[in-house]
Every structure is written in C-alpha cells, then in structure tokens.
Design a protein around this motif. Structure first.
Motif, PDB file in Angstrom:
ATOM      1  N   HIS A 123       0.839  -1.202   0.000  1.00 54.51           N
ATOM      2  CA  HIS A 123       0.000   0.000   0.000  1.00 54.51           C
ATOM      3  C   HIS A 123       0.877   1.257   0.000  1.00 54.51           C
ATOM      4  CE1 HIS A 123      -3.496   2.557   0.972  1.00 54.51           C
ATOM      5  NE2 HIS A 123      -2.650   3.213   1.754  1.00 54.51           N
ATOM      6  N   LEU A 124       1.880   1.257   0.851  1.00 51.50           N
ATOM      7  CA  LEU A 124       2.736   2.437   0.983  1.00 51.50           C
ATOM      8  C   LEU A 124       3.427   2.788  -0.331  1.00 51.50           C
ATOM      9  CD1 LEU A 124       4.349   1.648   4.461  1.00 51.50           C
ATOM     10  CD2 LEU A 124       2.769   3.522   3.956  1.00 51.50           C
ATOM     11  N   VAL A 125       3.844   1.761  -1.077  1.00 53.02           N
ATOM     12  CA  VAL A 125       4.570   2.034  -2.318  1.00 53.02           C
ATOM     13  C   VAL A 125       3.662   2.702  -3.345  1.00 53.02           C
ATOM     14  CG1 VAL A 125       4.147  -0.151  -3.551  1.00 53.02           C
ATOM     15  CG2 VAL A 125       6.315   1.052  -3.875  1.00 53.02           C
ATOM     16  N   GLU A 126       2.368   2.399  -3.295  1.00 50.84           N
ATOM     17  CA  GLU A 126       1.431   3.014  -4.226  1.00 50.84           C
ATOM     18  C   GLU A 126       1.057   4.431  -3.805  1.00 50.84           C
ATOM     19  OE1 GLU A 126       0.709   1.668  -6.982  1.00 50.84           O
ATOM     20  OE2 GLU A 126       1.582  -0.305  -6.590  1.00 50.84           O
ATOM     21  N   GLN A 127       1.145   4.715  -2.507  1.00 53.88           N
ATOM     22  CA  GLN A 127       0.734   6.017  -1.980  1.00 53.88           C
ATOM     23  C   GLN A 127       1.910   6.968  -1.744  1.00 53.88           C
ATOM     24  OE1 GLN A 127      -2.538   6.690  -1.809  1.00 53.88           O
ATOM     25  NE2 GLN A 127      -2.797   4.614  -2.636  1.00 53.88           N
ATOM     26  N   GLY A 128       3.098   6.567  -2.144  1.00 52.15           N
ATOM     27  CA  GLY A 128       4.268   7.412  -1.936  1.00 52.15           C
ATOM     28  C   GLY A 128       4.750   7.426  -0.500  1.00 52.15           C
ATOM     29  N   GLY A 129       4.404   6.389   0.261  1.00 48.01           N
ATOM     30  CA  GLY A 129       4.762   6.352   1.677  1.00 48.01           C
ATOM     31  C   GLY A 129       6.104   5.721   1.983  1.00 48.01           C
ATOM     32  N   ILE A 134      13.449   4.350   4.753  1.00 50.63           N
ATOM     33  CA  ILE A 134      12.703   3.130   5.078  1.00 50.63           C
ATOM     34  C   ILE A 134      13.279   1.941   4.317  1.00 50.63           C
ATOM     35  CG2 ILE A 134      10.470   1.975   4.802  1.00 50.63           C
ATOM     36  CD1 ILE A 134       9.124   4.651   5.396  1.00 50.63           C
ATOM     37  N   MET A 135      13.657   2.138   3.073  1.00 52.56           N
ATOM     38  CA  MET A 135      14.198   1.029   2.291  1.00 52.56           C
ATOM     39  C   MET A 135      15.560   0.592   2.801  1.00 52.56           C
ATOM     40  SD  MET A 135      11.526   0.745   0.672  1.00 52.56           S
ATOM     41  CE  MET A 135      11.994  -0.837  -0.012  1.00 52.56           C
ATOM     42  N   ARG A 136      16.368   1.530   3.266  1.00 47.58           N
ATOM     43  CA  ARG A 136      17.648   1.132   3.871  1.00 47.58           C
ATOM     44  C   ARG A 136      17.406   0.336   5.152  1.00 47.58           C
ATOM     45  NH1 ARG A 136      19.232   6.308   1.862  1.00 47.58           N
ATOM     46  NH2 ARG A 136      18.642   7.337   3.808  1.00 47.58           N
ATOM     47  N   HIS A 220       7.771 -10.490  -0.616  1.00 47.53           N
ATOM     48  CA  HIS A 220       7.343  -9.396  -1.482  1.00 47.53           C
ATOM     49  C   HIS A 220       6.754  -8.275  -0.628  1.00 47.53           C
ATOM     50  CE1 HIS A 220       3.175 -10.764  -1.013  1.00 47.53           C
ATOM     51  NE2 HIS A 220       3.593 -11.990  -1.288  1.00 47.53           N
ATOM     52  N   LEU A 221       6.355  -7.191  -1.282  1.00 46.82           N
ATOM     53  CA  LEU A 221       5.925  -5.994  -0.560  1.00 46.82           C
ATOM     54  C   LEU A 221       4.683  -6.229   0.288  1.00 46.82           C
ATOM     55  CD1 LEU A 221       6.571  -3.420  -3.409  1.00 46.82           C
ATOM     56  CD2 LEU A 221       7.725  -3.448  -1.198  1.00 46.82           C
ATOM     57  N   GLY A 222       3.845  -7.171  -0.121  1.00 46.14           N
ATOM     58  CA  GLY A 222       2.647  -7.454   0.650  1.00 46.14           C
ATOM     59  C   GLY A 222       2.908  -8.179   1.942  1.00 46.14           C
ATOM     60  N   ASN A 223       4.133  -8.637   2.155  1.00 44.85           N
ATOM     61  CA  ASN A 223       4.480  -9.359   3.376  1.00 44.85           C
ATOM     62  C   ASN A 223       5.493  -8.598   4.237  1.00 44.85           C
ATOM     63  OD1 ASN A 223       2.746 -11.485   2.927  1.00 44.85           O
ATOM     64  ND2 ASN A 223       4.259 -12.713   1.848  1.00 44.85           N
ATOM     65  N   ILE A 224       5.516  -7.288   4.058  1.00 42.35           N
ATOM     66  CA  ILE A 224       6.309  -6.404   4.907  1.00 42.35           C
ATOM     67  C   ILE A 224       5.395  -5.259   5.326  1.00 42.35           C
ATOM     68  CG2 ILE A 224       8.430  -5.044   5.138  1.00 42.35           C
ATOM     69  CD1 ILE A 224       9.495  -6.431   2.649  1.00 42.35           C
ATOM     70  N   CYS A 225       5.445  -4.890   6.589  1.00 41.37           N
ATOM     71  CA  CYS A 225       4.624  -3.770   7.048  1.00 41.37           C
ATOM     72  C   CYS A 225       5.480  -2.849   7.919  1.00 41.37           C
ATOM     73  CB  CYS A 225       3.396  -4.251   7.820  1.00 41.37           C
ATOM     74  SG  CYS A 225       3.760  -5.192   9.319  1.00 41.37           S
ATOM     75  N   LEU A 226       4.984  -1.653   8.108  1.00 44.54           N
ATOM     76  CA  LEU A 226       5.674  -0.664   8.934  1.00 44.54           C
ATOM     77  C   LEU A 226       4.962  -0.602  10.280  1.00 44.54           C
ATOM     78  CD1 LEU A 226       8.085   1.247   8.439  1.00 44.54           C
ATOM     79  CD2 LEU A 226       6.430   3.076   8.034  1.00 44.54           C
ATOM     80  N   LEU A 227       5.606  -1.145  11.308  1.00 42.05           N
ATOM     81  CA  LEU A 227       5.046  -1.164  12.658  1.00 42.05           C
ATOM     82  C   LEU A 227       5.911  -0.316  13.572  1.00 42.05           C
ATOM     83  CD1 LEU A 227       4.071  -4.915  13.209  1.00 42.05           C
ATOM     84  CD2 LEU A 227       2.606  -3.027  12.489  1.00 42.05           C
ATOM     85  N   ASP A 228       5.312   0.674  14.206  1.00 41.92           N
ATOM     86  CA  ASP A 228       6.050   1.577  15.091  1.00 41.92           C
ATOM     87  C   ASP A 228       7.276   2.153  14.390  1.00 41.92           C
ATOM     88  OD1 ASP A 228       4.242   1.045  17.191  1.00 41.92           O
ATOM     89  OD2 ASP A 228       5.350  -0.765  17.728  1.00 41.92           O
ATOM     90  N   GLY A 229       7.101   2.431  13.106  1.00 43.09           N
ATOM     91  CA  GLY A 229       8.179   3.031  12.333  1.00 43.09           C
ATOM     92  C   GLY A 229       9.245   2.075  11.860  1.00 43.09           C
ATOM     93  N   GLN A 230       9.093   0.769  12.143  1.00 42.61           N
ATOM     94  CA  GLN A 230      10.114  -0.203  11.782  1.00 42.61           C
ATOM     95  C   GLN A 230       9.592  -1.187  10.740  1.00 42.61           C
ATOM     96  OE1 GLN A 230      13.301  -0.044  12.924  1.00 42.61           O
ATOM     97  NE2 GLN A 230      12.579   1.857  13.903  1.00 42.61           N
ATOM     98  N   PRO A 231      10.369  -1.449   9.683  1.00 46.11           N
ATOM     99  CA  PRO A 231       9.972  -2.483   8.717  1.00 46.11           C
ATOM    100  C   PRO A 231       9.895  -3.839   9.414  1.00 46.11           C
ATOM    101  CG  PRO A 231      11.778  -1.153   7.870  1.00 46.11           C
ATOM    102  CD  PRO A 231      11.645  -0.819   9.320  1.00 46.11           C
ATOM    103  N   THR A 232       8.788  -4.552   9.210  1.00 45.23           N
ATOM    104  CA  THR A 232       8.561  -5.822   9.886  1.00 45.23           C
ATOM    105  C   THR A 232       8.179  -6.874   8.859  1.00 45.23           C
ATOM    106  OG1 THR A 232       7.780  -4.624  11.848  1.00 45.23           O
ATOM    107  CG2 THR A 232       7.220  -6.969  11.691  1.00 45.23           C
ATOM    108  N   LEU A 233       8.928  -7.970   8.825  1.00 48.23           N
ATOM    109  CA  LEU A 233       8.663  -9.066   7.901  1.00 48.23           C
ATOM    110  C   LEU A 233       7.671 -10.020   8.552  1.00 48.23           C
ATOM    111  CD1 LEU A 233      12.395  -9.930   7.027  1.00 48.23           C
ATOM    112  CD2 LEU A 233      11.038  -7.981   6.241  1.00 48.23           C
TER     113      LEU A 233
END
Length: 507
Positions: A123-129, A134-136, A220-233
C-alpha cells in the motif's frame, strides 16, 4: 471426517460472523489463493484453505493444524509482536461452532494482532509512503534476519533451484493466460534452464558455504509492514521446506523483483546495494538475474491461477518481466571522484538504478567498506585511528577486489571515492581495461565555500569527512585530470543531467 470439515463452509460462516468475535462490529475478509484472513476488532484470524497445489498441501485438518503451528513458530522470528497463537474451531455437542474447548475439531486458525492495511509496503509504495530511509532500514532488517537464520545445508543449492524450475514449468504450462503463447512459455523455460546450467556449481558452492538458510520464502511488498516506524517481515512460508530453505539471495530477490515490477527501480537499487553493504553475499551476484527471473515467473503462475477462470493481464506482465530479467546487459565501470562535499554519493545513488543489469549497478563506496571493516553500520562514526595510511591501503585493496568481482559477475559498478591521487584514477581505468569493460571517470567540483556548507549540514552519512578534512584536501596536488569534469556546485538536477549526458544515458 464430516462434509462440513471438508468444505470449510461452516467454519468460514463462523469466522465471518461478528458474534464470533466479542466486541467486533464487523468482520472484513481478505482472500488469497491459499488463505482467508478475517479482520475483527483488534485481531486477525488466518484460515488455511482446504486446497492442494503442486507446491502446497492444506488438504486435511491435520495438515492445516501443522501449518498453523509452523507459521506461528517461524514468523515469531521476525514479528513476535504480531503472532499471538493458534486457535481451534470446534463443533459442540449441540451442533454450534465455538473457539477451542470440547468438541470435534473442524479447523485451525492463526491469531494475530491486527494492523492497518495502510501499513503494508504494498500500500505504501502506491501512496508514496516509502522513502529511501525506510528502504535502507528494510535491507538492514533482512540482512540481520538472514544472518541469524538457521543454516540448512540439506536444502537449496542446485537441487533446490532445479525444483523451482520444475514447479514453474509445470504451473506456467497449466495456467498462464491466453496472452502468453505456448512457444513463449517454452522459450522462457529453455532460457531459465540454460542460466541454471551455467550456475550449478556456484549454487552448490553457496549451499556448502552456509548460504542456504531457513529464510522467509515469500518476501514481497505485501508481506512487509511498517510497525512503530520499523519495517517488519511477516507471513513467511511455512507450508514447504523446499521453498523456505533457500539461498539468501533468492529470498531477497522477491522483494527486488516486486519493486522493479512496480516501477521503483530506485528503491530496488537501494535495497540491493544496502543489503550487500551489510552482508557477505556478493559472491552470489552472478546468480541474481536467474533468481529475479524465477521470482517473476512464480508470481506469473500464482497470479494466473488466482484469477482463473478469467484471464490475468497481471500474470502476462509478470511473465514478460521474467523474460526481460534474464537478458544480459553488458557491464561497465564508472568512477565518481571529487573532494568531500561534492555530492559523489548523491550522484552515485541516482545513477545506480539506471545502469547495467537489474536492479542496477553495484555502488561501491570506500567509506562504507571502511565502516564494514570495523563492524559498524555505514552511519556510525569512526575514530581518526581508522584513517591511517595502512588502513587506507587495505580499504583501497578491498574496493578494487569488490569491483573486480562484481564486474566478473556481469554487473556494472559505480566506484565512489575521492580519487584525488593520479595513480588511484589510473588504477581504476586499468581495472576496467583488465576486465574488458568500458570506463568513464567523472570528477565533481564546486566552490570550497559550498563544499564547507554542505559538510557542516551533513547528518547520518557514511562519510566522516568534515571541514577540517576538506581543508587538507584542498591542498592536494590533483595532477593531470583526464576524467570528465562535472559542475556539482549548483542544483542537483543539473549535476545529474550533466552526468547522464557524459554517460550517454537517456534524459
């Protein structure tokens, strides 16, 4: 086993009913080819569908229970805050369904903490989020996960990838959309097999070196989320040891392919380079085109199957991507030099996605190699003792060796170093000649006052250079300058445009 167990209809109805979830006003449902997720209140319940594919078997309650238990254990490695436990759905003596307790077990679900769908990277990648930062952080998280993952030498290697080839070939012949002709499928299968044959020994060498581990498997992107500002697999593969136990670069390749397919080569380049900066996986670089193509082919047949009986334009697009990712691109060597503050790294980061084999050029930075040598993240600061002549020579040697290896793997390289000495610049050109690749040197320059201001404003950078270092550099005798001079004192867009013209890249 009762009919209600086999069809799952009663279980689905139970999970859809808000009354089954105390305090929930409504239940949202998300369906995939293998699962249904029921979102109720602050919880999510994941039900395995009673399906059997060539790569997955959820055909019985027992298999689904085992899959739920495995999913819980495996995903707590990366997202313990999300995975709460597993729950049984049972039929009471009066015929009603309920959670746990006594009665016939009809099915099992994984219970998770619900998070907003807006937190998903897809979702974030489509919305410019998504951002470079974050990618690093995502690449850092994946590299750390891979380092800690269990080494599983009984899987992977040539045999493991050969199994992926067989699964892809079988499924593509079965269910790709009409837009893809059978001869096209045959051509991709043959090209993939040819690439595999060339790299069997490297696949085996990496397996024997401990590079096959219990990975995520579906990154893939659908299996990573941003929780408390941290990328979470999360939502890693639990249903197939063959798929989950794989080469770490094959695990990473799914995310890289997904970013490329969605038109974000810039983010793919960041993840690619940051991951290799933080891990010791560059020896497998030659495998990456094959890995990327295989991931696209997997997505092609999975997407096609999920759309049946309707045709899937998305599946056809993934198929085309799989073909494209296997096509070789001749490597080249580009060196970007200049005094501290000229913006070498900013330019290198912008150019890397545009050059060479996907996901772009390997960006090698002397500052990053130095930090890695001392076991530090790129943004951590080193003491002056880390900048002796002996260490400088060591890092320079590592830079040259890494460049040589990447070029030999078929990848273009962008060298990012001050390169103030004529013999350093000559050595870069000589290395390109040795590797039989084209060479271009860019020398960035700007007014010293501008460079000083940039260094004073710099934060969280791999370079430790400050105004004092710049003053020393300004006294250097640069000698004859045979690299292309680029004005880096003004707007960055102008600098990038000038560099692209020199490199003959489309504007």
């Amino acid at each position: 086993m009762t009919d209600r167990t086999e069809t799952q209809s009663d279980v689905v109805a139970f999970l859809r009913d808000p009354a089954s979830h105390a305090g929930a006003e409504e239940v949202e449902v998300i369906a995939t080819h293998a699962s249904m997720i029921f979102l109720a209140g602050n919880r999510a319940f994941k039900l395995k569908k009673a399906v059997t594919y060539s790569f997955l078997d959820y055909g019985t309650v027992g298999l689904r229970e085992a899959a739920c238990r495995a999913e819980l254990a495996l995903n707590r490695r990366t997202a313990p805050q999300l995975y709460l436990g597993i729950r049984a759905i049972r039929c009471r003596a009066d015929g009603r369904l309920g959670w746990d307790g006594a009665g016939e077990t009809l099915d099992w679900v994984v219970e998770m903490v619900r998070f907003p769908q807006e937190a998903l990277f897809s979702h974030l990648v489509e919305q410019g989020g998504l951002t470079p930062q974050i990618m690093r952080a995502t690449a850092d998280a994946i590299a750390a996960f891979h380092r800690s993952a269990e080494v599983t030498p009984g899987f992977g290697g040539a045999e493991g990838i050969a199994a992926v080839l067989r699964i892809n070939a079988e499924n593509m012949r079965e269910c790709l959309p009409p837009a893809v002709a059978s001869e096209d499928v045959g051509r991709l299968i043959a090209a993939t097999r040819s690439a595999f044959d060339r790299h069997q020994s490297l696949l085996e060498a990496r397996r024997q070196a401990g590079k096959v581990r219990r990975c995520h498997g579906d990154l893939h992107l659908g299996n990573i989320c941003l929780l408390d500002g941290q990328p979470t697999l999360f939502d890693g593969i639990e249903f197939s040891d063959m798929i989950a136990n794989t080469d770490m670069l094959y695990d990473l390749a799914f995310l890289l392919m997904d970013l490329l397919h969605r038109g974000h080569a810039d983010f793919a380049s960041i993840v690619f380079n940051r991951y290799l900066d933080r891990s010791d996986e560059a020896d497998g670089l030659a495998l990456l085109p094959l890995f990327l193509s295989l991931r696209a082919a997997v997505r092609a047949h999975v997407t096609a199957r999920a759309a049946l009986p309707q045709p899937s334009p998305s599946a056809a697009a993934y198929f085309a991507r799989a073909e494209d990712l296997l096509r070789p691109v001749a490597p080249r060597l580009i060196a970007i030099g200049g005094l501290s503050g000229t913006g070498k790294s900013t330019l290198a980061a912008a150019l890397a996605p545009l050059i060479g084999q996907a996901p772009g050029a390997r960006w090698l930075r002397s500052d990053v190699l130095r930090k890695r040598h001392f076991g530090l993240a790129p943004e951590e600061k080193l003491p002056p003792a880390a900048y002796t002549r002996e260490i400088n020579d060591l890092i320079y040697g590592q830079l040259m060796a890494a460049t040589r290896a990447a070029l030999a793997s078929g990848y273009s390289v962008i060298l990012d170093a001050v390169a103030a000495k004529p013999d350093e610049r000559a050595a870069f050109a000589a290395l390109a000649k040795e590797a039989k690749v084209p060479f271009t040197g860019l020398w960035l320059e700007a007014d010293p006052a501008i460079l000083t201001a940039r260094l004073e404003a710099r934060r969280n950078d791999a370079s430790d250079a400050d105004a004092a270092v710049l003053r020393q550099q300004l006294a250097y005798n640069l000698g004859p300058m045979d690299w292309q001079r680029v004005d880096a004192g003004g707007d960055f867009a102008a600098t990038l445009s000038a560099a692209r013209q020199v490199l003959e890249l489309p504007l």
